[in-house]
Motif scaffolding. Structure first.
Motif, PDB file in Angstrom:
ATOM      1  N   ASN A  15      -0.633  -1.209   9.110  1.00 34.18           N
ATOM      2  CA  ASN A  15      -0.348  -1.400   7.687  1.00 34.18           C
ATOM      3  C   ASN A  15      -1.536  -1.868   6.846  1.00 34.18           C
ATOM      4  O   ASN A  15      -1.411  -1.955   5.623  1.00 34.18           O
ATOM      5  CB  ASN A  15       0.801  -2.413   7.527  1.00 34.18           C
ATOM      6  CG  ASN A  15       2.097  -1.899   8.097  1.00 34.18           C
ATOM      7  OD1 ASN A  15       2.818  -1.147   7.460  1.00 34.18           O
ATOM      8  ND2 ASN A  15       2.405  -2.304   9.326  1.00 34.18           N
ATOM      9  N   LYS A  16      -2.657  -2.158   7.484  1.00 32.09           N
ATOM     10  CA  LYS A  16      -3.786  -2.710   6.731  1.00 32.09           C
ATOM     11  C   LYS A  16      -4.306  -1.737   5.680  1.00 32.09           C
ATOM     12  O   LYS A  16      -4.658  -2.127   4.575  1.00 32.09           O
ATOM     13  CB  LYS A  16      -4.908  -3.120   7.687  1.00 32.09           C
ATOM     14  CG  LYS A  16      -5.989  -3.944   7.002  1.00 32.09           C
ATOM     15  CD  LYS A  16      -6.937  -4.575   7.988  1.00 32.09           C
ATOM     16  CE  LYS A  16      -7.934  -5.479   7.272  1.00 32.09           C
ATOM     17  NZ  LYS A  16      -8.861  -6.136   8.219  1.00 32.09           N
ATOM     18  N   GLY A  17      -4.372  -0.452   5.996  1.00 30.18           N
ATOM     19  CA  GLY A  17      -4.912   0.514   5.048  1.00 30.18           C
ATOM     20  C   GLY A  17      -3.883   1.120   4.119  1.00 30.18           C
ATOM     21  O   GLY A  17      -4.218   1.934   3.257  1.00 30.18           O
ATOM     22  N   SER A  18      -2.630   0.724   4.260  1.00 30.07           N
ATOM     23  CA  SER A  18      -1.551   1.307   3.459  1.00 30.07           C
ATOM     24  C   SER A  18      -1.476   0.637   2.089  1.00 30.07           C
ATOM     25  O   SER A  18      -1.735  -0.565   1.958  1.00 30.07           O
ATOM     26  CB  SER A  18      -0.222   1.142   4.193  1.00 30.07           C
ATOM     27  OG  SER A  18       0.856   1.505   3.362  1.00 30.07           O
ATOM     28  N   ASP A  19      -1.102   1.413   1.067  1.00 32.56           N
ATOM     29  CA  ASP A  19      -0.945   0.833  -0.261  1.00 32.56           C
ATOM     30  C   ASP A  19       0.525   0.693  -0.669  1.00 32.56           C
ATOM     31  O   ASP A  19       0.837   0.317  -1.788  1.00 32.56           O
ATOM     32  CB  ASP A  19      -1.696   1.664  -1.307  1.00 32.56           C
ATOM     33  CG  ASP A  19      -1.236   3.122  -1.335  1.00 32.56           C
ATOM     34  OD1 ASP A  19      -0.330   3.475  -0.539  1.00 32.56           O
ATOM     35  OD2 ASP A  19      -1.778   3.894  -2.151  1.00 32.56           O
ATOM     36  N   PRO A  76       4.027  -1.101  -1.034  1.00 28.77           N
ATOM     37  CA  PRO A  76       4.458  -2.510  -1.055  1.00 28.77           C
ATOM     38  C   PRO A  76       5.153  -2.893   0.239  1.00 28.77           C
ATOM     39  O   PRO A  76       5.872  -2.086   0.843  1.00 28.77           O
ATOM     40  CB  PRO A  76       5.420  -2.559  -2.248  1.00 28.77           C
ATOM     41  CG  PRO A  76       4.983  -1.440  -3.132  1.00 28.77           C
ATOM     42  CD  PRO A  76       4.526  -0.351  -2.208  1.00 28.77           C
ATOM     43  N   ARG A  83       3.623  -8.179  -0.357  1.00 33.61           N
ATOM     44  CA  ARG A  83       2.466  -7.762  -1.139  1.00 33.61           C
ATOM     45  C   ARG A  83       2.892  -6.545  -1.966  1.00 33.61           C
ATOM     46  O   ARG A  83       3.864  -5.859  -1.634  1.00 33.61           O
ATOM     47  CB  ARG A  83       1.275  -7.407  -0.241  1.00 33.61           C
ATOM     48  CG  ARG A  83       1.385  -6.068   0.438  1.00 33.61           C
ATOM     49  CD  ARG A  83       0.126  -5.705   1.221  1.00 33.61           C
ATOM     50  NE  ARG A  83       0.237  -4.346   1.742  1.00 33.61           N
ATOM     51  CZ  ARG A  83      -0.468  -3.890   2.760  1.00 33.61           C
ATOM     52  NH1 ARG A  83      -1.335  -4.675   3.375  1.00 33.61           N
ATOM     53  NH2 ARG A  83      -0.319  -2.648   3.171  1.00 33.61           N
ATOM     54  N   GLY A  84       2.163  -6.296  -3.038  1.00 27.64           N
ATOM     55  CA  GLY A  84       2.490  -5.161  -3.886  1.00 27.64           C
ATOM     56  C   GLY A  84       3.313  -5.574  -5.083  1.00 27.64           C
ATOM     57  O   GLY A  84       3.346  -6.753  -5.477  1.00 27.64           O
ATOM     58  N   ASP A  85       3.995  -4.608  -5.682  1.00 24.17           N
ATOM     59  CA  ASP A  85       4.733  -4.813  -6.936  1.00 24.17           C
ATOM     60  C   ASP A  85       6.070  -5.512  -6.673  1.00 24.17           C
ATOM     61  O   ASP A  85       7.140  -4.945  -6.865  1.00 24.17           O
ATOM     62  CB  ASP A  85       4.948  -3.455  -7.600  1.00 24.17           C
ATOM     63  CG  ASP A  85       5.383  -3.581  -9.059  1.00 24.17           C
ATOM     64  OD1 ASP A  85       5.450  -4.721  -9.556  1.00 24.17           O
ATOM     65  OD2 ASP A  85       5.656  -2.543  -9.678  1.00 24.17           O
TER      66      ASP A  85
END
Length: 332
Positions: free
Chosen positions: A238-242, A244, A299-301
């Motif tokens: 999941n480190k490179g995923s954008d 949320p 993390r994320g929106d």
């Protein structure tokens, strides 16, 4: 004075990273357990400073030096939990509304419930009553067994579910009113606890990944290494995923733990408790020794509106519910 220095040594030990103990397995396990005791060292630091200030047998200068020594040693561990109290240098006031929502949030409200049910002594009927009152949109339950699945019968209320019942304290289930569009993964490898990793999508089209975790207690080097493997695999995937992320469950690690701190840092996660106080989730059966080891990270929106610890139900963990606002959180 001997007791003072023994206590100081134990408190200093919580700062030793695992990398220094790679070849000392028993010590590494001891240090990880000791790190989770840091909350109690902080309390004892406060008591120690108060006692020192009252000791007339010591000169004022000596009392001040010893008190400052205790404070300096405690400072890194105070910084670990400062975000939970909304410290100003973390971008949140000590006082005021406990929320990180924008002034006008227009996203989707979402209530997330997390509980470790404690497979054998826990009470399904008591938990069912708590769930009914809390009325969450998503539930993550760890240590769930066939008995719990049958007695809770949550599949009738929640149309989307992933159930992995086990009788070995490592079962898990995800129940949701939000659509589960794809199951990503449950197995990470041989002899590792299973996880639930799924893509969820709201009616408005907001997609996010939900990961349920239950790592092993740090009571042995084997448990620590397997927990580290689980968290490392989640980081890799999941480190490179954008997309949320919401990652929750029983981490068996407090915010002082190196496992927890590395996991949060690598994935850029925030604990939903930040700004809402420091809630200790285990042990619900003991009023004295309690630790913050059950977490929901994001993390994320995603924005947090509230956090509440709920009443116990014969499990050794307290359940908790979080009110979120997800997707399109802009200010009009």
């Amino acid at each position: 004075m001997l007791l003072f220095f023994c206590f100081l040594l134990g408190s200093l030990a919580v700062h030793v990273p695992h990398s220094f103990l790679a070849g000392a397995n028993s010590l590494r396990s001891l240090w990880e357990i000791n790190a989770n005791l840091a909350d109690y060292y902080l309390v004892m630091h406060g008591v120690g400073i108060a006692v020192l200030m009252c000791l007339r047998a010591l000169s004022g200068k000596r009392r001040l030096v010893l008190s400052l020594l205790l404070l300096v040693v405690a400072l890194p561990k105070l910084l670990d939990i400062a975000p939970f109290f909304g410290a100003p240098f973390y971008g949140a006031p000590f006082f005021g509304p406990r929320t990180n929502l924008p002034a006008k949030a227009v996203g989707t409200p979402l209530r997330v419930f997390v509980a470790n049910v404690n497979t054998h002594p826990g009470d399904p009927s008591a938990l069912a009553s708590i769930i009914k009152r809390a009325n969450p949109d998503i539930l993550l339950l760890t240590e769930i067994s066939d008995r719990w699945v049958n007695e809770l019968a949550l599949g009738t209320t929640y149309p989307h579910k992933i159930e992995i019942p086990r009788n070995n304290n490592f079962g898990m289930a995800l129940y949701s009113r939000v659509g589960i569009s794809r199951l990503v993964q449950t197995e990470l490898g041989p002899n590792l606890p299973e996880i639930i990793s799924a893509i969820l999508e709201t009616d408005s089209g907001f997609r996010f990944q939900f990961i349920g975790v239950h790592t092993l207690p740090p009571s042995s080097i084997g448990g620590i290494e397997r927990s580290q493997q689980v968290l490392t695999e989640i980081i890799k995937q999941n480190k490179g995923s954008d997309i949320p992320l919401l990652i929750g469950g029983d981490f068996n690690a407090s915010p002082h733990s190196s496992l927890y701190k590395n996991f949060v840092a690598e994935l850029g996660l925030t604990n939903v408790q930040h700004g809402f106080g420091y809630h200790r989730s285990w042990n619900a059966l003991s009023p004295y020794m309690r630790f913050t080891i059950d977490h929901l990270l994001y993390r994320g929106d995603i924005h947090v509106a509230s956090y509440r610890t709920l009443e116990p139900f014969r499990s050794d963990h307290f359940p908790f519910i979080v009110e979120l606002n997800i997707g399109s959180n802009t200010i009009e």
